[in-house]
Design a protein around this motif. Sequence first.
Motif: not given
Length: 591
Positions: A132-133, A136-144, A227-240
């Motif tokens: 999903v993230i 979302d980044v790809q959509n933001r790039m298109s909007q950009l 390795t679960l803890d390595r991935y539970t913190n999702l990337p931060r949402k980018i605001t452009v």
Amino acid sequence: MDPRTSAQDMMQCDLCETAVIQMHCDTCFVNLCKACVGEHFSADLSKPHKIVHFKNKNKSTLIHPRCTSHEEETCKIFCTHCDVPICTICLASDQHLGHKLARILEIRDKKRDKLIKEQTELKEKIYPNYQVIATDVQNRMSQLEKEYGDLSTAITKHGEDWHREIDKHVKKLKAEVDEMKNTQLQTLQNYLDGINKTMSDIKDEINSVDSVLESTDISSLFSVPSTLDRYTNLPRKITVTIPKFIPKKLQADQLFSLETISLKSDEHDDSMKTTQKSPEAVSSPPVKQLLDEPETVTTIHTGYTEAGSSPPVKHLLDKPETVTTIKIDIHFTLLPFLYYVACLSDEEIWTSGNDRTMKLYSINQGSLLKPITTKSGNDPTDIAVTKSGDLVYTDYHDRIVNIVKNEKIEEVIRLQNWRPKGICSTSSGDLLVIMESDDIKQTKVVCYSSSTEKQTIQFDDKGKPLYSFGRFNTYCITENRNLDICVSDSGANAIVVVNQTGKLRFRYTGHTPAPKNEPFNLRGITTDSQSHILTADYYNECVHIIDQDGQFLRYIHCALSRPWGLCTDTNDNLYVAQYGNRQVKKIKYLQ
């Protein structure tokens, strides 16, 4: 020799003990004929029985680990104290005396269940969230791409209105826009590459776990780290954000400017800043984190306190008695209340209440420096300080916005059929005024350059009113650093935020649980250098801090007494005008 194990054609079913073995349960290690398979399943439904053909038994038989101390022995016991598998020889020794032991198959089942659970979470929750993230980044790039295209078009259109000698300047600005766009796209691409890399790693982890789960080697289960803890913190949402195109009728090299641009994540407003080339753009402020515990720096006792000071404490008599009877005339005097505060500088603040006077105080000394009485004798409805340092105030009853210059009051705006309430000065020097109609059926925000109306904001995209209306509603207004227009609407009990074009971005209607479990009842509003939005909660006696996208961050308490007006200085100190005790508190809440 057992005749059932002398040869395969002589082996008999473990259940009926008569039929020839044809199948094998890899879960229970039981040999079965085909007729007994169903009976074996129904005998214990709690297990996921794995039935294989007997000739494949050797391929599915569990391989127990070899003992590290006795290589010729296999381990069927697990010492939970030492966290190692042990053989019967180890068990007979004193090495594990008094330790808690378990069957190795029990430990294997727990480890297997844990891996299955983690794999399920990776498959069903974490990986889809990364997808999903990434989308979302790809959509933001298109909007950009689209918004930067619109920006280039706007610059070109404005450039065509001028003579040919500014063409060079127009091309220069477009080149800067392209450079900014490429910088932001590259930053987003790098961010997306990182997400895709993590997604690839997650897939590898899933495949690796699949291999281990399918393996018959128990040792491989113990060698797989979690390795679960390595991935539970999702990337931060980018605001452009993209720069705003600002046309100016000045010299050729000053005709246009571009605002600061940034890529911001949605956690603590962290920013990945990009280079700003415009000579007129204001540099981005340093990132500041919220303090764990906001602290009161100083308290200013305003002149309003004298009329409302507390009387001495007295106790009730056991038997009340009449001393005398006197006929008197009673006159009611309304105590002055403190409503609003506005920063003139980091050393001085203006305050206003319901006594027709605006007062300038020294912050450090807490002393009254200057009182200004309104021109009409009406109470000021709201106050603000302009970019040039002049005091402006609204006069609801006379439908006027006034400015104080050199202690003289001048009329700036006179309204017809509308009455002004909240007011603020923008970063460009314009005035934003929120007003209601004489019939109390409409509310709108109007932007003025001097006395000239530039913009009106009243309805959303569907033609519905953005703001409530009501005779006793209070409205306060401010501009955020990202040029959003933020209004505290007490009638709707909501902060209404629109962008600079007037399009609704979000509404904030409070956060639960509230400090005093009272309904959200907002009053004043202000913003800071981090684009935080702060609003006073009258009943819960606190200040809400939300980010520029409307996400609640935390409360400020600091023993506030019915907070009303708010403002911040250049160092991001918060000033709170308290209706309850008629004091102004200076609060530090950022590092």
